[in-house]
Design an enzyme around this catalytic site. Structure first.
Site, PDB file in Angstrom:
ATOM      1  N   CYS A   8      33.829  37.116  53.328  1.00 19.29           N
ATOM      2  CA  CYS A   8      34.524  37.722  52.183  1.00 19.29           C
ATOM      3  C   CYS A   8      35.543  36.706  51.677  1.00 19.29           C
ATOM      4  CB  CYS A   8      35.139  39.073  52.547  1.00 19.29           C
ATOM      5  SG  CYS A   8      36.390  39.016  53.855  1.00 19.29           S
ATOM      6  N   ARG A  14      37.139  42.893  54.691  1.00 21.46           N
ATOM      7  CA  ARG A  14      35.729  43.282  54.662  1.00 21.46           C
ATOM      8  C   ARG A  14      34.849  42.575  55.686  1.00 21.46           C
ATOM      9  NH1 ARG A  14      35.086  41.920  48.498  1.00 21.46           N
ATOM     10  NH2 ARG A  14      36.637  40.411  49.205  1.00 21.46           N
ATOM     11  N   ASP A 125      36.737  44.908  47.132  1.00 21.63           N
ATOM     12  CA  ASP A 125      37.914  44.377  47.824  1.00 21.63           C
ATOM     13  C   ASP A 125      38.968  45.491  47.964  1.00 21.63           C
ATOM     14  OD1 ASP A 125      40.200  43.067  48.580  1.00 21.63           O
ATOM     15  OD2 ASP A 125      39.994  41.441  47.113  1.00 21.63           O
TER      16      ASP A 125
HETATM   17  P1  4NP Z   1      39.063  40.478  52.197  1.00 20.23           P
HETATM   18  O1  4NP Z   1      40.348  41.072  51.418  1.00 20.23           O
HETATM   19  O2  4NP Z   1      38.471  39.407  51.294  1.00 20.23           O
HETATM   20  O3  4NP Z   1      38.166  41.656  52.318  1.00 20.23           O
HETATM   21  O4  4NP Z   1      39.570  39.922  53.500  1.00 20.23           O
HETATM   22  C1  4NP Z   1      41.353  40.263  50.895  1.00 20.23           C
HETATM   23  C2  4NP Z   1      42.314  39.732  51.711  1.00 20.23           C
HETATM   24  C3  4NP Z   1      43.324  38.949  51.175  1.00 20.23           C
HETATM   25  C4  4NP Z   1      43.364  38.711  49.817  1.00 20.23           C
HETATM   26  C5  4NP Z   1      42.392  39.250  49.000  1.00 20.23           C
HETATM   27  C6  4NP Z   1      41.378  40.021  49.533  1.00 20.23           C
HETATM   28  N1  4NP Z   1      44.420  37.937  49.265  1.00 20.23           N
HETATM   29  O5  4NP Z   1      44.477  37.817  48.043  1.00 20.23           O
HETATM   30  O6  4NP Z   1      45.258  37.411  50.009  1.00 20.23           O
END
Ligand code: 4NP
Length: 156
Positions: A8, A14, A125
């Site tokens: 992800c 995710r 997300d």
């Molecule tokens: P992930 O969620 O891609 O599902 O781990 C996120 C975690 C951090 C960020 C964005 C999405 N961020 O912008 O820091």
């Protein structure tokens, strides 16, 4: 041994959840010697951190244990892993960008391609949203991972 990498953006919500959902199914079916899972993020800003506490909490309510720490995907992962499973279209583009000559494009797939119950085209997300978002992620992952496991077993 089949090697699967879930990917992800941040590798704190995710993809660690996908890894844990898949590992739970693998353990139930006593397939730990046949399939190995890991996860990574296309963005390295959370590298070294454990998964988001909200994701850990929502998963644990389903008896799914999220372990491990965030790491950024590396071009060598494309060679190492048999299948690289992105959560959304942006992840897929970012993973493909690491594969400059297209040698590994055939290994890169999207999680929702394996869903049969949910019709979403991406695992959304959940980072900036509320509890429902984390539950939705788990619902989609449980659907997709069950079929992904069937796919891997059919492919033996
Ligand atoms: P992930 O969620 O891609 O599902 O781990 C996120 C975690 C951090 C960020 C964005 C999405 N961020 O912008 O820091």
């Amino acid at each position: 041994m089949k090697e699967i990498l879930f990917v992800c953006l941040g590798n704190i919500c995710r993809s660690p959840a996908a890894e844990a959902v898949m590992n739970t199914l693998i353990a139930k079916q006593k397939l730990t010697d046949a399939i190995h899972c890991d996860s990574a993020g296309t963005y390295g800003g959370h590298a070294g951190e454990p998964a988001d506490s909200r994701m850990i909490r929502h998963a644990s309510k389903r008896d799914i244990t999220i372990t491990g720490r965030s790491r950024q995907i590396h071009p060598a992962d494309l060679e190492t892993y048999d299948l690289i499973v992105g959560m959304d279209s942006s992840n897929i583009s970012n993973i493909k960008a690491l594969d400059r000559f297209g040698a590994y494009h055939h290994k890169i797939v999207k999680m929702t391609d394996f869903c049969t119950v949910f019709t979403a085209s991406e695992v959304p997300d959940p980072y900036y949203g509320g509890s429902e978002g984390f539950e939705k992620v788990l619902d989609i992952l449980e659907d997709g991972c069950a079929n992904l496991l069937e796919f891997l077993l059919d492919d033996e």
